[in-house]
Design a protein around this motif. Structure first.
Motif, mmCIF file in Angstrom:
data_model
loop_
_atom_site.group_PDB
_atom_site.id
_atom_site.type_symbol
_atom_site.label_atom_id
_atom_site.label_comp_id
_atom_site.label_asym_id
_atom_site.label_seq_id
_atom_site.Cartn_x
_atom_site.Cartn_y
_atom_site.Cartn_z
ATOM 1 N N GLU A 3 2.538 -7.869 0.512
ATOM 2 C CA GLU A 3 1.981 -6.950 -0.640
ATOM 3 C C GLU A 3 3.031 -6.038 -1.202
ATOM 4 O OE1 GLU A 3 0.123 -7.957 1.957
ATOM 5 O OE2 GLU A 3 -1.369 -8.686 1.403
ATOM 6 N N ASN A 4 3.988 -5.665 -0.302
ATOM 7 C CA ASN A 4 5.053 -4.582 -0.569
ATOM 8 C C ASN A 4 5.914 -5.364 -1.490
ATOM 9 O OD1 ASN A 4 4.024 -2.686 1.188
ATOM 10 N ND2 ASN A 4 5.356 -3.109 2.742
ATOM 11 N N LEU A 74 1.474 -11.255 -16.059
ATOM 12 C CA LEU A 74 2.202 -11.362 -14.433
ATOM 13 C C LEU A 74 1.458 -10.126 -13.824
ATOM 14 C CD1 LEU A 74 3.854 -12.597 -12.178
ATOM 15 C CD2 LEU A 74 5.588 -11.330 -13.498
ATOM 16 N N SER A 75 1.920 -9.134 -14.313
ATOM 17 C CA SER A 75 1.481 -7.802 -13.733
ATOM 18 C C SER A 75 -0.036 -7.732 -13.540
ATOM 19 C CB SER A 75 1.657 -6.626 -14.526
ATOM 20 O OG SER A 75 1.285 -5.445 -14.120
ATOM 21 N N LEU A 76 -1.025 -8.245 -14.417
ATOM 22 C CA LEU A 76 -2.392 -8.228 -13.868
ATOM 23 C C LEU A 76 -2.707 -8.965 -12.616
ATOM 24 C CD1 LEU A 76 -5.326 -7.495 -14.958
ATOM 25 C CD2 LEU A 76 -5.105 -9.775 -16.235
ATOM 26 N N CYS A 77 -2.098 -10.309 -12.874
ATOM 27 C CA CYS A 77 -2.643 -11.195 -11.754
ATOM 28 C C CYS A 77 -1.900 -10.845 -10.330
ATOM 29 C CB CYS A 77 -1.960 -12.696 -12.021
ATOM 30 S SG CYS A 77 -2.754 -13.626 -13.416
ATOM 31 N N ILE A 82 -2.621 -7.715 -5.038
ATOM 32 C CA ILE A 82 -2.598 -6.586 -4.090
ATOM 33 C C ILE A 82 -3.942 -5.896 -3.801
ATOM 34 C CG2 ILE A 82 -1.542 -4.386 -4.121
ATOM 35 C CD1 ILE A 82 0.678 -5.382 -5.758
ATOM 36 N N LYS A 83 -4.878 -6.043 -4.763
ATOM 37 C CA LYS A 83 -5.842 -4.888 -4.658
ATOM 38 C C LYS A 83 -7.106 -5.810 -3.855
ATOM 39 C CE LYS A 83 -4.541 -1.664 -6.971
ATOM 40 N NZ LYS A 83 -3.854 -0.559 -6.572
ATOM 41 N N ARG A 89 -9.770 -12.932 -2.097
ATOM 42 C CA ARG A 89 -8.491 -12.935 -2.875
ATOM 43 C C ARG A 89 -8.028 -14.453 -3.549
ATOM 44 N NH1 ARG A 89 -3.237 -10.996 0.234
ATOM 45 N NH2 ARG A 89 -3.729 -8.894 -0.890
ATOM 46 N N TRP A 90 -8.468 -15.391 -2.583
ATOM 47 C CA TRP A 90 -8.020 -17.074 -2.762
ATOM 48 C C TRP A 90 -9.033 -17.382 -3.553
ATOM 49 C CZ3 TRP A 90 -3.304 -16.586 -1.380
ATOM 50 C CH2 TRP A 90 -2.874 -15.802 -0.572
#
Length: 126
Positions: A3-4, A74-77, A82-83, A89-90
């Motif tokens: 996640e980091n 990319l940022s959205l996905c 992360i959230k 998540r999967w």
């Protein structure tokens, strides 16, 4: 922790999207402003000269437009990755990726159609 690492990529993608989007917005706003002004004043020759002289900047503006869209998606996905924790998540992340893929499919079709019908015919000043 993954996640980091993903968070760092999100920050870079978000910054790239914002910067590329700002460049695109300014370039096409100025080109539109000056083009419409010239045409409104019946200065067709000046318009054609301006449009031809700004070819490289407009091409870069289009490239940064595509970069901005890609970096935003990319940022959205990755933000969803992360959230959302655990099993959801999967399911949610692949759904987000599929949705983004559909967006790019449609966007690409529009871009290719525009290129074929408008820019490849040679009737538009470069």
């Amino acid at each position: 922790k993954i996640e980091n690492a993903v968070a760092v990529i999100v920050i870079c993608a978000t910054a790239a999207s914002a910067l590329a989007g700002a460049y695109t917005t300014v370039v096409f706003s100025l080109v539109g402003l000056y083009s419409k002004t010239a045409l409104g004043k019946k200065m067709d020759g000046a318009y054609l000269e301006f449009f031809s002289a700004t070819h490289a900047v407009r091409r870069t503006g289009f490239t940064t437009f595509i970069l901005s869209l890609g970096a935003f998606c990319l940022s959205l996905c990755l933000n969803v990755f992360i959230k959302v924790r655990g099993r959801p998540r999967w399911v949610i992340v692949p759904a987000c990726v599929c949705f983004v893929g559909a967006l790019f499919r449609d966007w690409s079709a529009l871009i290719l159609l525009g290129r074929r019908l408008i820019f490849d015919v040679g009737s538009f000043p470069r």
